[in-house]
Design a protein around this motif. Structure first.
Motif, mmCIF file in Angstrom:
data_model
loop_
_atom_site.group_PDB
_atom_site.id
_atom_site.type_symbol
_atom_site.label_atom_id
_atom_site.label_comp_id
_atom_site.label_asym_id
_atom_site.label_seq_id
_atom_site.Cartn_x
_atom_site.Cartn_y
_atom_site.Cartn_z
ATOM 1 N N ALA A 1 4.482 30.493 44.424
ATOM 2 C CA ALA A 1 4.905 30.732 43.041
ATOM 3 C C ALA A 1 6.395 30.458 42.874
ATOM 4 C CB ALA A 1 4.581 32.165 42.636
ATOM 5 N N THR B 1 2.919 28.782 30.991
ATOM 6 C CA THR B 1 3.180 28.107 32.262
ATOM 7 C C THR B 1 4.226 28.851 33.084
ATOM 8 O OG1 THR B 1 2.616 25.989 31.217
ATOM 9 C CG2 THR B 1 3.809 25.892 33.307
ATOM 10 N N HIS C 1 2.688 35.736 38.860
ATOM 11 C CA HIS C 1 2.143 35.561 40.210
ATOM 12 C C HIS C 1 3.199 35.900 41.267
ATOM 13 C CE1 HIS C 1 -1.490 34.100 38.607
ATOM 14 N NE2 HIS C 1 -1.154 32.827 38.449
ATOM 15 N N MET D 1 3.414 31.937 35.896
ATOM 16 C CA MET D 1 3.758 31.768 37.308
ATOM 17 C C MET D 1 4.706 32.871 37.779
ATOM 18 S SD MET D 1 2.895 29.992 39.899
ATOM 19 C CE MET D 1 2.077 28.615 39.067
#
Length: 213
Positions: free
Chosen positions: A131, A103, A110, A107
């Protein structure tokens, strides 16, 4: 002999910290990212995803940071870097380790590589902004957890392999408008991590970019 394929400041810093915590013999193999060595045919034989780190432990070739941390903790049980198998504490350990890699780290990728998720500069900028906002909420979650118990470490009283990964991922936010170090519980937690001799050894070796957190 254990060999860790690493690059300074990358996710490989987490298993590097754990190896120093264990105090076992190991050798570092620097992957020349500047010249795309992680995409070379030789490296892709070790990790077909072309990502860092890779751990070689005898005949075992292992990639994925969380898997490497679990392997090191499980093969050195006397170090007690993970709670006992089958306990509620072990389940919590799994939860946080998987949350961080699946998780939070996902992110963060990203944020740092938004162009992978967009077709143009405007789209990449939007991905990066979204993000960073999402990471902020995740840091709030982590901060709330750290404030929910009186222990100094992620799982409470006992330091674990999960702390190494939490430290590295929080460190990656040091250039954010609202970095992890600015949160009331994460900030002191990162300072406790920086004070650990194993972390100091890793920083002395890797010489990562400043600020440290």
């Amino acid at each position: 002999m254990i060999h860790l394929h690493y690059y300074p400041g990358n996710a490989s810093m987490a298993p590097h910290i754990l190896l120093e915590e264990l105090g076992v013999p190991f050798e570092l193999v620097r992957v020349d990212r500047e010249h795309a060595a992680h995409k070379s045919p030789e490296y892709l034989k070790l990790n077909p995803n072309g990502l860092i780190p890779v751990l070689q432990d005898g005949d075992l070739v292992l990639y994925e940071t969380a898997a490497i941390l679990l392997h090191l903790a499980d093969t050195h049980p006397d170090a007690v870097l993970a709670p006992g198998v089958g306990t509620p504490e072990r389940a919590e350990f799994y939860k946080w380790l998987v949350w961080m890699t699946n998780t939070l780290q996902a992110m963060l990728i990203h944020y740092f590589y938004p162009d992978r998720m967009a077709d143009d500069a405007a789209g990449a900028a939007a991905v990066k902004a979204h993000a960073e906002a999402a990471i902020g909420r995740m840091l709030d979650q982590l901060d709330t957890h750290l404030g929910s118990h009186e222990g100094p470490w992620l799982l409470g009283t006992d330091y674990s392999a999960a702390d190494a990964l939490a430290f590295v991922l929080c460190r990656w936010t040091r250039g954010f408008g609202r970095p992890a170090r600015s949160l009331p519980h994460i900030g002191p937690y990162l300072q406790r991590m920086l004070a650990r001799p194993a972390v100091q050894k890793v920083f002395a070796t890797e010489q990562p970019a400043m600020p440290h957190v």
